[in-house]
Motif scaffolding. Structure first.
Motif, PDB file in Angstrom:
ATOM      1  N   ASP A   1       0.811  -1.330  -0.012  1.00  0.00           N
ATOM      2  CA  ASP A   1       0.069  -0.074  -0.048  1.00  0.00           C
ATOM      3  C   ASP A   1       0.985   1.364  -0.033  1.00  0.00           C
ATOM      4  O   ASP A   1       0.283   2.342  -0.868  1.00  0.00           O
ATOM      5  CB  ASP A   1      -0.876   0.151   1.203  1.00  0.00           C
ATOM      6  CG  ASP A   1      -2.077  -1.182   1.229  1.00  0.00           C
ATOM      7  OD1 ASP A   1      -2.324  -1.636   0.260  1.00  0.00           O
ATOM      8  OD2 ASP A   1      -2.457  -1.426   2.217  1.00  0.00           O
ATOM      9  N   TRP A   2       1.899   1.233   0.699  1.00  0.00           N
ATOM     10  CA  TRP A   2       2.973   2.513   0.808  1.00  0.00           C
ATOM     11  C   TRP A   2       3.711   2.737  -0.638  1.00  0.00           C
ATOM     12  O   TRP A   2       3.844   3.881  -1.003  1.00  0.00           O
ATOM     13  CB  TRP A   2       3.934   2.466   1.829  1.00  0.00           C
ATOM     14  CG  TRP A   2       3.180   2.187   3.413  1.00  0.00           C
ATOM     15  CD1 TRP A   2       2.147   2.663   3.725  1.00  0.00           C
ATOM     16  CD2 TRP A   2       3.960   1.659   4.308  1.00  0.00           C
ATOM     17  NE1 TRP A   2       1.915   2.209   4.886  1.00  0.00           N
ATOM     18  CE2 TRP A   2       3.148   1.860   5.489  1.00  0.00           C
ATOM     19  CE3 TRP A   2       5.251   1.164   4.774  1.00  0.00           C
ATOM     20  CZ2 TRP A   2       3.317   1.545   6.794  1.00  0.00           C
ATOM     21  CZ3 TRP A   2       5.338   0.704   5.930  1.00  0.00           C
ATOM     22  CH2 TRP A   2       4.595   0.650   7.011  1.00  0.00           C
TER      23      TRP A   2
ATOM     24  N   GLU B   1       2.368   2.140  -3.364  1.00  0.00           N
ATOM     25  CA  GLU B   1       1.361   2.872  -4.313  1.00  0.00           C
ATOM     26  C   GLU B   1       1.310   4.324  -4.190  1.00  0.00           C
ATOM     27  O   GLU B   1       0.899   4.823  -5.297  1.00  0.00           O
ATOM     28  CB  GLU B   1       0.033   2.077  -4.169  1.00  0.00           C
ATOM     29  CG  GLU B   1       0.259   0.686  -4.732  1.00  0.00           C
ATOM     30  CD  GLU B   1      -1.244  -0.181  -4.465  1.00  0.00           C
ATOM     31  OE1 GLU B   1      -2.176   0.420  -3.900  1.00  0.00           O
ATOM     32  OE2 GLU B   1      -1.273  -1.158  -4.482  1.00  0.00           O
ATOM     33  N   SER B   2       1.595   4.913  -3.157  1.00  0.00           N
ATOM     34  CA  SER B   2       1.459   6.234  -2.908  1.00  0.00           C
ATOM     35  C   SER B   2       2.761   6.692  -2.238  1.00  0.00           C
ATOM     36  O   SER B   2       2.551   7.220  -1.187  1.00  0.00           O
ATOM     37  CB  SER B   2       0.281   6.612  -2.319  1.00  0.00           C
ATOM     38  OG  SER B   2       0.145   5.927  -0.991  1.00  0.00           O
TER      39      SER B   2
ATOM     40  N   GLU C   1       4.509   9.639  -2.512  1.00  0.00           N
ATOM     41  CA  GLU C   1       4.493  10.877  -2.386  1.00  0.00           C
ATOM     42  C   GLU C   1       3.826  11.191  -0.777  1.00  0.00           C
ATOM     43  O   GLU C   1       3.867  12.351  -0.323  1.00  0.00           O
ATOM     44  CB  GLU C   1       3.721  11.566  -3.145  1.00  0.00           C
ATOM     45  CG  GLU C   1       2.177  11.698  -3.380  1.00  0.00           C
ATOM     46  CD  GLU C   1       1.879  10.367  -3.832  1.00  0.00           C
ATOM     47  OE1 GLU C   1       0.731   9.978  -4.136  1.00  0.00           O
ATOM     48  OE2 GLU C   1       2.741   9.749  -4.662  1.00  0.00           O
ATOM     49  N   THR C   2       3.213  10.375  -0.127  1.00  0.00           N
ATOM     50  CA  THR C   2       2.413  10.715   1.096  1.00  0.00           C
ATOM     51  C   THR C   2       3.130   9.909   2.268  1.00  0.00           C
ATOM     52  O   THR C   2       2.832  10.059   3.531  1.00  0.00           O
ATOM     53  CB  THR C   2       0.978  10.135   1.088  1.00  0.00           C
ATOM     54  OG1 THR C   2       0.886   8.661   0.911  1.00  0.00           O
ATOM     55  CG2 THR C   2       0.216  10.860   0.060  1.00  0.00           C
TER      56      THR C   2
END
Length: 270
Positions: A123-124, A126-127, A129-130
């Motif tokens: 999950d990390w 996949e994004s 930038e956050t």
């Protein structure tokens, strides 16, 4: 979830057994104190009956025993744990568990399945930038595990671990990257910084060697120059410190307080 509730029930039962066991042990070990004053008076009467004490001596001894009884501090009755106390204790434990369970169902998410570590990293990834630094380090750790010879991933991993407060892990990543390319001045400088942070600010021999290698490959590695000047100044080598810091002072803005600090420290060192 079944495993979680099973373990929670076992832990609760164990807590109850421990509490009740200690309470029972306290009740079993409590014994009434002997009446030392009464025993002493009885012993005096026995001595008188055997003819070992006359009336005057007996009267004096009884008076002394009575005086000690009157002046002795009161003795608190020892606590006694009974069946009702154990019932209340067990009831309190059950009530605490019930309240905790109720709060979990109100504010928690009992139907949400647990996520494995790998699923979280998925999950990390996949994004990115956050993510914060520890999460970025976790994603890069897996990437390096899949591609151990990816030098760029290793240098990024070192930087992420450094930012995440893991200087030892950062140094390990930079060493692996340098094993793939010995001529990477930036990685040498970052390795030195990681070693300094791991040593809580002390520029040790390994860190100084890394900084020296960095400026040998690239004299414009200003961070390496700063730490080398710091190490030289610490051991009283003002000439070496001036050699390291003069190029650094030259590129800093005159209004930069760091420039004034370096100039002042060199001046103070002579």
């Amino acid at each position: 979830m079944i495993v979680f509730w099973t373990l929670a029930g076992l832990i609760t039962a164990l807590a109850g057994v421990l509490v009740l066991g200690h309470a029972r042990r306290g009740a079993d070990t409590i014994a009434p104190e002997s009446d030392t004053g009464a025993a002493e008076l009885a012993e005096l009467d026995r001595l008188k009956a055997r003819g070992l004490l006359d009336e005057d001596t007996l009267a004096s001894a009884r008076a002394e025993a009575a005086r000690r009884l009157l002046t002795a501090p009161p003795v608190d009755a020892p606590p006694v744990v009974g069946g009702r106390d154990r019932t209340l204790t067990l009831g309190a434990l059950v009530a605490t568990c019930a309240v905790a369970l109720g709060l979990y169902f109100v504010f928690g998410a009992p139907g949400l399945p647990d996520q494995s570590w790998e699923r979280r990293v998925d999950d990390w990834a996949e994004s990115p930038e956050t993510l914060d630094a520890p999460q970025i380090a976790a994603v890069l750790t897996r990437a390096v595990r899949q591609e151990p010879d990816n030098r760029m991933a290793l240098t990024m991993l070192g930087a992420a671990r450094f930012e995440a407060g893991d200087p030892i892990g950062a140094a390990s990543a930079f060493r692996r990257a340098l094993a793939l390319d010995q001529n990477d001045a930036v990685s040498w400088a970052r390795l030195g910084e990681s070693l300094v942070r791991a040593a809580e600010g002390d520029v040790g021999g390994d860190a100084e060697a890394a900084f020296t290698r960095a400026i040998a490959l690239d004299p414009d590695q200003l961070g390496a120059r700063y730490f080398l000047g710091e190490a030289a100044l610490t051991r009283g080598d003002t000439t070496r410190a001036r050699e390291m810091w003069t190029p650094l002072i030259a590129v800093l803005d005159p209004a930069d307080p760091r420039r004034a600090d370096l100039v002042a420290r060199l001046g103070a060192a002579g």
